[in-house]
Design a protein around this motif. Structure first.
Motif, PDB file in Angstrom:
ATOM      1  N   GLN A   9       6.857 -45.161 -65.742  1.00 31.48           N
ATOM      2  CA  GLN A   9       5.564 -44.535 -65.445  1.00 31.48           C
ATOM      3  C   GLN A   9       4.944 -45.178 -64.209  1.00 31.48           C
ATOM      4  OE1 GLN A   9       2.841 -44.780 -68.720  1.00 31.48           O
ATOM      5  NE2 GLN A   9       1.361 -43.354 -67.820  1.00 31.48           N
ATOM      6  N   ASN A  10       4.169 -44.418 -63.441  1.00 34.08           N
ATOM      7  CA  ASN A  10       3.511 -44.950 -62.261  1.00 34.08           C
ATOM      8  C   ASN A  10       2.009 -44.723 -62.345  1.00 34.08           C
ATOM      9  OD1 ASN A  10       2.750 -42.345 -61.003  1.00 34.08           O
ATOM     10  ND2 ASN A  10       4.955 -42.084 -60.728  1.00 34.08           N
ATOM     11  N   HIS A  11       1.293 -45.390 -61.432  1.00 33.28           N
ATOM     12  CA  HIS A  11      -0.165 -45.287 -61.406  1.00 33.28           C
ATOM     13  C   HIS A  11      -0.637 -45.595 -59.997  1.00 33.28           C
ATOM     14  CE1 HIS A  11      -4.219 -45.304 -63.052  1.00 33.28           C
ATOM     15  NE2 HIS A  11      -4.465 -46.436 -62.421  1.00 33.28           N
ATOM     16  N   ALA A  12      -1.621 -44.843 -59.524  1.00 38.44           N
ATOM     17  CA  ALA A  12      -2.146 -45.057 -58.170  1.00 38.44           C
ATOM     18  C   ALA A  12      -2.919 -46.373 -58.095  1.00 38.44           C
ATOM     19  CB  ALA A  12      -3.059 -43.897 -57.780  1.00 38.44           C
ATOM     20  N   LEU A  13      -2.828 -47.031 -56.931  1.00 38.74           N
ATOM     21  CA  LEU A  13      -3.539 -48.280 -56.700  1.00 38.74           C
ATOM     22  C   LEU A  13      -4.781 -47.994 -55.860  1.00 38.74           C
ATOM     23  CD1 LEU A  13      -0.531 -50.639 -55.900  1.00 38.74           C
ATOM     24  CD2 LEU A  13      -1.888 -50.571 -57.998  1.00 38.74           C
ATOM     25  N   PRO A  14      -5.961 -48.392 -56.329  1.00 43.00           N
ATOM     26  CA  PRO A  14      -7.188 -48.085 -55.589  1.00 43.00           C
ATOM     27  C   PRO A  14      -7.431 -48.994 -54.407  1.00 43.00           C
ATOM     28  CG  PRO A  14      -7.726 -49.283 -57.575  1.00 43.00           C
ATOM     29  CD  PRO A  14      -6.239 -49.045 -57.616  1.00 43.00           C
ATOM     30  N   ASP A  15      -6.700 -50.113 -54.316  1.00 42.03           N
ATOM     31  CA  ASP A  15      -6.926 -51.086 -53.249  1.00 42.03           C
ATOM     32  C   ASP A  15      -5.585 -51.646 -52.814  1.00 42.03           C
ATOM     33  OD1 ASP A  15      -8.176 -52.642 -51.423  1.00 42.03           O
ATOM     34  OD2 ASP A  15      -9.372 -53.807 -52.846  1.00 42.03           O
ATOM     35  N   THR A  16      -5.569 -52.314 -51.658  1.00 46.81           N
ATOM     36  CA  THR A  16      -4.324 -52.892 -51.145  1.00 46.81           C
ATOM     37  C   THR A  16      -4.278 -54.403 -51.279  1.00 46.81           C
ATOM     38  OG1 THR A  16      -5.292 -52.935 -48.920  1.00 46.81           O
ATOM     39  CG2 THR A  16      -3.942 -51.022 -49.504  1.00 46.81           C
ATOM     40  N   ARG A  17      -5.400 -55.029 -51.594  1.00 50.89           N
ATOM     41  CA  ARG A  17      -5.423 -56.476 -51.828  1.00 50.89           C
ATOM     42  C   ARG A  17      -5.491 -56.693 -53.334  1.00 50.89           C
ATOM     43  NH1 ARG A  17      -9.189 -59.880 -47.942  1.00 50.89           N
ATOM     44  NH2 ARG A  17      -7.700 -61.438 -48.671  1.00 50.89           N
ATOM     45  N   LEU A  18      -4.409 -57.245 -53.883  1.00 55.08           N
ATOM     46  CA  LEU A  18      -4.220 -57.267 -55.328  1.00 55.08           C
ATOM     47  C   LEU A  18      -3.750 -58.636 -55.795  1.00 55.08           C
ATOM     48  CD1 LEU A  18      -2.089 -54.003 -55.351  1.00 55.08           C
ATOM     49  CD2 LEU A  18      -4.506 -54.116 -56.006  1.00 55.08           C
ATOM     50  N   GLU A  19      -3.739 -58.773 -57.100  1.00 48.90           N
ATOM     51  CA  GLU A  19      -3.152 -59.930 -57.751  1.00 48.90           C
ATOM     52  C   GLU A  19      -2.273 -59.433 -58.877  1.00 48.90           C
ATOM     53  OE1 GLU A  19      -5.465 -62.871 -60.246  1.00 48.90           O
ATOM     54  OE2 GLU A  19      -5.243 -64.030 -58.401  1.00 48.90           O
ATOM     55  N   ILE A  20      -1.064 -59.988 -58.989  1.00 48.14           N
ATOM     56  CA  ILE A  20      -0.170 -59.654 -60.097  1.00 48.14           C
ATOM     57  C   ILE A  20      -0.143 -60.853 -61.035  1.00 48.14           C
ATOM     58  CG2 ILE A  20       2.152 -59.007 -60.791  1.00 48.14           C
ATOM     59  CD1 ILE A  20       2.565 -57.764 -58.069  1.00 48.14           C
TER      60      ILE A  20
END
Length: 646
Positions: A9-20
């Motif tokens: 499954q996939n999901h859109a990311l609202p931002d480009t600066r992230l933390e995993i």
């Protein structure tokens, strides 16, 4: 709202600066690969791993850990990169399980910089695999998305890398695992597990035996596989009774209780003793004890918060059931059900708080005996040990950079100790950030406090090194920090007066970058005796005040070079700057900021522990108002430097 993904499954990311964020319940290796539009990894330079943790836009941990936080800036990755994949692998050769099927399912979450969870994925169905691609961030029609992968490999890291089409995948996997093994053999980032109270070393017990430590330093062991994960310690999955016992304070096998306590036996919790951790010396035992207190406070607070969350979730479910039945929405039956649900919630939280208070009281008692016993390098400026200060003959194993605490008990302060020599530079943030305390101060006061903090930290570094083994340089390009720098300048402990003006700043930066070049070349050639005779020995620290005022592009490049290459040869950087003001340089400075340990001149909750990721409030090591102890210590340092230079 968080998207809970399943495989594929996939999901859109609202931002480009992230933390995993990764939570595995057992130490794992975390890495990332960069791939093009066809999923091809061009070479080893496109893989971030513990031996090479930084790539453009991606930074991973340098060691195996049960919990990871990976920084990702998708705008900073090369334009040819269309996929960023997260890989997890079990370390080999360090003991512990060799397959993910023996562990709880790893959990990964993608969050924004504010900590808000965007998407999460629990990697289920793993059996004999020892490496797994967890998820990937991929570019599609100009936008970024996250997809749950969960592809495991029984052949381990080598098979995973070979599947990416990499030549020499076995050699690269060996390099990664060797870097992890070296990281696990150092007592730098995480301490060894806490010894249960019933098994603690007491006054009459030998401090340590050769099989407890290695090469004079304790080796941190991986988290044991059998205790419950910290985030689950209070909340049972099936709704059964909650276990409020602290996970680090359970003996392995409960001893049988005698029917009648022996005469004279102590009652209640054990009496704390300073230095009751393992180690070859009192300094090492105190260091490990402080780390143990830090870990205990993190885990007992995690158990309390988890129990409260469980109680709230259970009450919400029970109230939802009441509201879903039209017959119980009104009348006495519904009121009784709601009252019962709230009563259960209050009972559970009260029991959790009782357990937390018991652990906090024990930790407070331990802190009360440990703090006065700390050596100068571990002690705060208010500790009387500084009044008996003498310049040491040896470098201590660690240095106190301040205190940390949690909101559950703000007066329980844990010393923040870092190993020496410093492995990364320091950044004293003179900006407001998100700190409530900083927002109450005007800009001038905040800048002054930031430089005061830097001076206090530099003074501590000078004080804990033997004479002549630590040198401090200062850049004050605009000359605005004279009042705060007075203790260093007037005590004559600086290598030279603070550099002011473009010419002096340029000369000092050139001197230090040349030093790094020479030391690196000598180290690579194994020719330390070929260094120029005028090269000053020992560690070097550069304090840069009020950056970026007065710095051109060349100076910025030199500072980045010092931040990247300096620590490996004993040249350290301490920036005193407001990052927002430096943002005009764009992404050029982002890698430098990430390499520095951020400290604040006022209370700020920006630090996270390596176990459960609490937000810890940091307090700087400022000298008590009206005290002259810093001046007295620097006077002794200056005297020892003059005697050494004769």
């Amino acid at each position: 709202m968080t998207a809970e993904l399943v495989r594929g499954q996939n999901h859109a990311l609202p931002d480009t600066r992230l933390e995993i964020r990764v939570s595995a319940g057992h130490p794992v290796v975390a890495g990332a690969t960069l791939a093009d539009e066809d999923g091809r990894v061009a070479g080893v330079e496109w893989i971030a791993h513990p031996g090479s943790p930084s790539l453009p836009g991606v930074e991973v941990s340098q060691q195996a850990a049960a919990d990871h936080r990976l920084a990702v800036d998708l705008e900073a990755v090369p334009a040819s990169v269309h996929r960023v994949s997260l890989l997890l692998a079990l370390p080999v050769g360090v003991g512990g399980p060799s397959r993910f099927g023996a562990l709880a399912a790893p959990f990964v979450a993608v969050t924004g910089l504010d900590g808000a969870e965007i998407a999460s994925y629990t990697i289920t169905g793993l059996e004999g695999e020892s490496a797994v691609f967890a998820l990937e961030l991929y570019r599609r029609q100009g936008a970024w998305k996250v997809r749950a992968i969960g592809q495991g490999y029984e052949g381990g890291l080598a098979a995973m890398l070979a599947d990416q089409g990499l030549q020499g995948s076995a050699e690269l996997a060996g390099t990664i695992l060797d870097a992890v093994a070296r990281g696990l053999a150092r007592s730098v980032s995480a301490p060894p597990p806490r010894v249960p109270e019933a098994e603690r070393v007491r006054h009459t017990t030998p401090a340590a035996t050769p099989d407890q430590t290695a090469a004079g330093r304790p080796a941190p062991a991986p988290e044991p596989a059998d205790p419950p994960a910290p985030a689950q310690s209070g909340a049972p999955a099936g709704g059964g009774p909650i276990d409020y016992a602290h996970p680090r304070r359970r003996p392995a096998a409960p001893a049988p209780q005698p029917a009648t306590p022996p005469a004279g036996s102590p009652q209640g919790p054990p009496v704390p003793v300073a230095g009751d951790a393992t180690g070859w010396s009192m300094e090492e035992r105190l260091y490990n004890q402080v780390w143990g207190m830090f870990e205990d406070l993190a885990r007992t607070t995690a158990a309390y918060r988890s129990a409260c969350d469980f109680a709230q979730s259970r009450m919400d479910q029970e109230l939802d059931r009441v509201l879903s039945d039209p017959r119980s929405r009104i009348g006495g039956q519904g009121d009784a059900a709601r009252a019962e649900a709230r009563a259960k919630h209050d009972e559970l939280t009260a029991r959790a708080r009782e357990s937390l208070d018991r652990d906090l009281a024990q930790l407070a008692a331990e802190s009360a005996v440990v703090e006065p016993a700390l050596p100068a390098a571990f002690a705060g400026w208010e500790n009387p040990v500084w009044h008996a200060y003498r310049v040491p003959m040896e470098i201590p194993m660690a240095l106190r950079l301040g205190d940390v605490h949690l909101p559950e008990q703000t007066d329980l302060r844990i010393p923040m100790l870092v190993r020496l020599p410093l492995e990364r530079g320091l950044w004293v943030d003179s900006g407001r950030g998100r700190s409530e305390a900083a927002n109450l101060l005007d800009e001038g006061t905040l800048r002054r406090l930031a430089l005061d903090t830097a001076v206090a930290l530099a003074s501590r570094l000078l004080a804990v090194y033997p004479a002549g083994e630590f040198t401090v340089h200062v850049v004050d390009a605009a000359g605005s920090g004279a009042a705060s720098l007075a203790p260093l300048v007037e005590s004559d402990v600086l290598a030279a007066p603070p550099a002011a003006g473009p010419a002096a700043v340029s000369a000092l930066l050139a001197q230090l970058t040349d030093r790094v070049d020479l030391l690196q070349m000598a180290a690579r050639a194994g020719a330390a005796d070929a260094l120029p005779p005028g090269l000053v020995p020992g560690e070097q620290l550069l304090i840069v005040h009020d950056f970026p005022h007065g710095f051109d592009d060349r100076a910025v490049t030199q500072l980045r070079y010092l931040a990247d290459e300096g620590p490996s040869v004993g040249v350290h950087l301490m920036m005193v700057a407001d990052r927002d003001e430096a943002s005009g340089y764009g992404p050029l400075l982002d890698p430098m900021w990430r390499k520095l340990l951020r400290l604040s001149p006022v209370a700020d909750d920006h630090l996270a522990d390596p176990w459960v990721g609490h937000a810890w409030t940091y307090e700087p090591p400022l000298v008590p108002e009206g005290s002259r102890i810093l001046w007295q210590v620097l006077a002794q340092v200056a005297h020892a430097r003059r005697e050494w230079g004769r």
